[in-house]
Enzyme design. Structure first.
Site, short mmCIF file in Angstrom:
data_model
loop_
_atom_site.label_atom_id
_atom_site.label_comp_id
_atom_site.label_asym_id
_atom_site.label_seq_id
_atom_site.Cartn_x
_atom_site.Cartn_y
_atom_site.Cartn_z
N GLY A 2 10.75 -12.69 3.62
CA GLY A 2 12.18 -12.83 3.93
C GLY A 2 12.94 -11.53 4.12
CD GLN A 62 -2.66 -7.56 -2.74
OE1 GLN A 62 -2.47 -6.51 -2.15
NE2 GLN A 62 -2.14 -8.71 -2.34
CB VAL A 115 -0.93 -0.02 1.25
CG1 VAL A 115 -1.54 1.35 1.49
CG2 VAL A 115 -2.01 -1.06 1.08
CB CYS A 154 -3.94 -7.28 4.33
SG CYS A 154 -3.50 -5.76 5.16
NE ARG A 166 9.24 -6.41 6.04
CZ ARG A 166 9.60 -7.21 7.05
NH1 ARG A 166 9.83 -6.69 8.22
NH2 ARG A 166 9.70 -8.52 6.87
CD GLU A 212 -5.81 -4.91 0.20
OE1 GLU A 212 -5.00 -4.68 1.11
OE2 GLU A 212 -6.88 -5.50 0.37
C1 LIG Z 1 4.42 -0.64 3.48
C2 LIG Z 1 3.81 -2.00 3.26
C3 LIG Z 1 2.61 -2.11 2.62
C4 LIG Z 1 2.04 -3.36 2.38
N1 LIG Z 1 0.88 -3.44 1.68
C5 LIG Z 1 0.41 -4.67 1.30
C6 LIG Z 1 -0.66 -4.78 0.38
O1 LIG Z 1 -1.19 -3.78 -0.14
N2 LIG Z 1 -1.11 -6.02 0.07
C7 LIG Z 1 -0.55 -7.15 0.61
O2 LIG Z 1 -1.00 -8.26 0.29
N3 LIG Z 1 0.50 -7.07 1.45
C8 LIG Z 1 1.00 -5.87 1.79
N4 LIG Z 1 2.10 -5.79 2.59
C9 LIG Z 1 2.75 -7.03 3.02
C10 LIG Z 1 3.90 -7.38 2.08
O3 LIG Z 1 3.46 -7.59 0.75
C11 LIG Z 1 4.65 -8.63 2.54
O4 LIG Z 1 3.75 -9.71 2.59
C12 LIG Z 1 5.31 -8.46 3.89
O5 LIG Z 1 5.91 -7.20 4.05
C13 LIG Z 1 6.38 -9.54 4.08
O6 LIG Z 1 7.35 -9.49 3.07
P1 LIG Z 1 8.81 -8.87 3.31
O7 LIG Z 1 9.42 -9.68 4.42
O8 LIG Z 1 9.53 -9.02 2.02
O9 LIG Z 1 8.64 -7.45 3.74
C14 LIG Z 1 2.68 -4.54 2.86
C15 LIG Z 1 3.90 -4.42 3.54
C16 LIG Z 1 4.47 -3.18 3.73
C17 LIG Z 1 5.80 -3.08 4.43
#
Ligand SMILES: Cc1cc2nc3c(=O)[nH]c(=O)nc-3n(C[C@H](O)[C@H](O)[C@H](O)COP(=O)(O)O)c2cc1C
Length: 503
Positions: free
Chosen positions: A228, A121, A54, A150, A255, A77
Site C-alpha cells: 500500500g 526473513q 534488502v 521477491c 517503502r 532477506e
Molecule cells: C528497497 C526494498 C527492498 C526490498 N527487499 C525485500 C526483501 O528483502 N524481502 C521481501 O520479501 N521483500 C522485499 N521488498 C518488497 C517489500 O517488502 C514490499 O513487499 C513491497 O515494497 C510492497 O510494499 P510497499 O507498497 O509498502 O512498499 C523490498 C522492497 C524495497 C522497496
C-alpha cells in the site's frame, strides 16, 4: 509453532504460483538445550509491521521503526547459503548477538530490544538448508519468514523468492491463489503476508486490495496486507484505511517506512531531519557499516539528494563523515569513545578474571617463534619426549578462544601441574607451543631452540639453585625426587644431545 522440518519441507513444494508474495512462519516456542520453553506467541492480529527490505531492514532501521510505534519488524532477506556459514557471536561491547561470516563480516545483528518482535526473513530454495538456518537463529528472533514473493533476479535465479510460485499459466486465476493459500495454511503457519501485486507488476502499479481481501476471507490464519505504500499510505491514519480495504488482520509497510520510518507514529510524521538524526544515533551506537547507513539515509533524502547536504552525504566515506554532514560530529566522538573504553575495559577485566581464576597455573609471557627453532623441531616435541622419559603421562593441552579478539590461549598439564603463556596467540597451534615453552622453561628443560647451548647452561644453574632452596626449606620427599629426575634428564641431554633430541 516451532520450526520443524515438516513445515519447511512442505511449504517449498506447495508454493506453486501467483499473487502470493511471502509466507510467514512464526516461531512461538524457543528450544534451549533440548527443552521446549514457551514464550509469548508472536501475534499477527492488528499489527503494524515493518516489511522486509534488502539493505534497508538492518538493525538501526528496525529499532527506529519500533521507537516510532511499529509492532513487528522484519529483517532484510538473508540468503540461506550465506547464513549457514555464519557463527553466532555474543558481542559484549555492543550488547548484540552477531551472526558472523567466515570473512568476519556481520551478516545479521540483533539485540534484546527487538527479540520478541523481530522476524528473520530468509531466501531459500532448499528445505534442509532453510531448517539449518532456522535452527541457528531461532533463539534470537521472534519469527522466521520464507520469502516467496521477491521477483528480483538475484532471488528467482536461485529458485528462491517468487520462483517458489512458479507456474505462469495459473498466475491469473484467483481460485488457484485461494487453494494454494489454503494448502499453505494447513502446514501450520502463523500468518500469511500478501503483497497484492502480480509477479510481473512493478511497485508503482496499483495494489490489488480485492485479492488480499478474498484471501483473507478464505483462510482463518491472520493475513497481513502489503503493497500500500504508493497508493494508500502517506501517513499514519492511512494504515488503517488500507487494512480495511484489504480486509486484513494486519498491515506491512515497506517503502513508506523506508522514506520516513515515523509513518508508524500515531501522532503523525516527524521532520526528516529529526528522523535522520535518530537513525544516525542507532547506526553509530550499533556500529552499522557506513555504506549501509549512507544507503538508508539516501533513501530518506530522495529528491533532496541534489542539495548541498545530499551531495555531502553522497561523498561521505566513513560513519564519522556522515555524522559531520548532519552536525553530529561530537555525538560520533562521544559514542565511539564510550564503546572503545568499554572494549578495552572488557579485555582488561577478562584478563584479570583469568588471572584470578587460575592461581594454580604457572604463567610466563612467552610466544613461540618458529624462526628460533631448527626445521621440524618444536617445544611440544621436546616436552612430549621428556614426559616419556620421565614416565609421566603425555602432556594434555586445553585451548580457549577469547570472543572479543578471537585470540587463543592454551593450558598444558604435565605431572598434574598446569602451565600457560599470558600472551594470547593467533592460532591454537601457536598457543599450544607457547604453553609447552612455559612448562619446559619452568622445569629447566631444553626446548630445542637453535641457540639452546647457552640458555641451557643458564637454566641448569638456575635449576640447581632452586632445587637446593626447595630441598632445604620444604624437605618435601616428592619434590626432591622430581628434581632429581629433572637434573638427570638435563644432564643426559646436554652431554649426548643426539640421543635425546626427539625425532
Ligand atoms: C528497497 C526494498 C527492498 C526490498 N527487499 C525485500 C526483501 O528483502 N524481502 C521481501 O520479501 N521483500 C522485499 N521488498 C518488497 C517489500 O517488502 C514490499 O513487499 C513491497 O515494497 C510492497 O510494499 P510497499 O507498497 O509498502 O512498499 C523490498 C522492497 C524495497 C522497496
Amino acid at each position: 509453532m516451532a520450526v520443524r522440518k515438516g513445515n519447511l519441507d512442505s511449504i517449498c513444494p506447495l508454493a506453486e504460483r501467483m499473487f502470493l508474495s511471502f509466507v510467514s512462519l512464526s516461531v512461538s516456542e524457543h528450544t534451549t538445550k533440548g527443552m521446549t520453553v514457551n514464550t509469548p506467541a508472536l501475534c499477527f492480529r492488528s499489527k503494524k509491521i515493518l516489511a522486509p527490505m534488502v539493505r534497508v531492514g538492518t538493525l538501526p532501521m528496525r529499532l527506529l521503526a519500533l521507537d516510532f510505534g511499529a509492532d513487528i519488524v522484519y529483517c532484510e532477506e538473508l540468503i540461506d547459503i550465506k547464513m549457514v556459514q555464519c557463527k553466532r557471536v555474543v558481542n559484549e561491547v555492543l550488547e548484540t548477538v552477531d551472526f558472523v561470516a567466515p570473512n568476519e563480516r556481520v551478516v545479521f545483528r540483533t539485540c534484546v530490544r527487538e527479540k520478541d518482535c523481530v522476524v528473520f526473513q530468509m531466501g531459500s530454495a532448499d528445505a534442509e538448508r532453510a531448517l539449518a538456518v532456522a535452527k541457528l537463529v531461532e533463539n534470537d528472533v521472534a519469527g522466521i519468514d520464507v520469502n516467496m514473493g521477491c521477483p528480483k533476479e538475484y532471488s528467482t535465479k536461485g529458485g528462491m523468492g517468487a520462483a517458489l510460485l512458479s507456474d505462469p499459466d495459473k498466475i491469473e486465476c484467483l481460485e488457484d491463489t485461494i487453494s494454494l493459500v489454503k494448502r499453505i495454511e494447513k502446514t501450520g503457519v502463523a500468518a500469511i503476508a500478501v503483497h497484492g501485486r502480480k509477479k510481473e507488476e512493478r511497485p508503482q502499479h496499483p495494489v490489488h486490495c480485492e485479492v488480499i481481501k478474498a484471501i483473507s476471507e478464505a483462510v482463518s490464519v491472520p493475513v497481513i496486507a502489503n503493497g500500500g505504500s504508493h497508493d494508500f499510505i502517506k501517513e499514519y491514519t492511512d494504515i488503517e484505511a488500507f487494512q480495511q480495504a484489504a480486509g486484513a488482520s494486519s498491515v506491512m509497510i515497506a517503502r513508506a517506512a523506508m522514506w520516513n520510518p515515523s509513518i508508524f507514529r500515531r501522532e503523525g510524521l516527524c521532520s526528516l531531519k529529526e528522523v535522520m538524526q535518530e537513525y544516525i544515533k542507532y547506526a553509530v551506537r550499533y556500529d552499522n557499516h557506513y555504506t549501509n547507513t549512507k544507503y538508508c539515509l539516501c533513501q530518506m533524502l530522495r529528491e533532496q539528494l541534489e542539495t548541498t547536504e545530499g551531495k555531502k552525504l553522497h561523498a561521505a566515506q566513513s560513519t564519522q563523515e556522515i555524522c559531520e554532514v548532519f552536525e553530529m560530529g561530537s555525538f560520533y566522538e562521544e559514542t565511539t569513545a564510550i564503546l572503545e573504553a568499554k572494549a578495552s575495559l572488557k579485555a582488561k577485566t577478562q584478563d584479570e578474571d583469568e588471572q584470578m581464576e587460575d592461581t594454580d597455573v604457572i604463567k610466563m609471557a612467552v610466544r613461540f617463534d618458529k624462526r628460533e627453532y631448527p626445521p621440524q623441531i618444536t617445544p611440544k616435541m621436546y616436552l612430549l619426549e621428556w614426559c616419556r622419559k620421565a614416565k609421566h603421562p603425555q602432556p594434555v593441552y586445553e585451548t580457549v578462544q577469547r570472543p572479543l579478539d578471537k585470540l587463543f590461549c592454551s593450558v598444558v598439564t604435565v605431572a598434574e601441574q598446569k602451565y600457560r603463556s599470558t600472551l594470547w596467540d593467533k592460532s591454537k597451534k601457536l598457543a599450544e607451543q607457547a604453553a609447552a615453552i612455559v612448562c619446559l622453561r619452568t622445569l629447566g628443560l631444553p626446548e630445542g631452540k637453535l641457540n639452546e647451548g647457552e640458555n641451557h647452561l643458564i637454566n641448569k644453574r638456575k635449576r640447581e639453585n632452586e632445587e637446593f632452596l626447595n630441598n632445604k626449606e620444604h624437605e618435601d620427599d616428592h619434590l626432591v625426587e622430581a628434581s632429581h629426575k629433572r637434573a638427570h634428564f638435563t644432564e643426559g641431554a646436554s652431554d649426548s644431545s643426539s640421543s635425546e633430541v626427539p625425532q
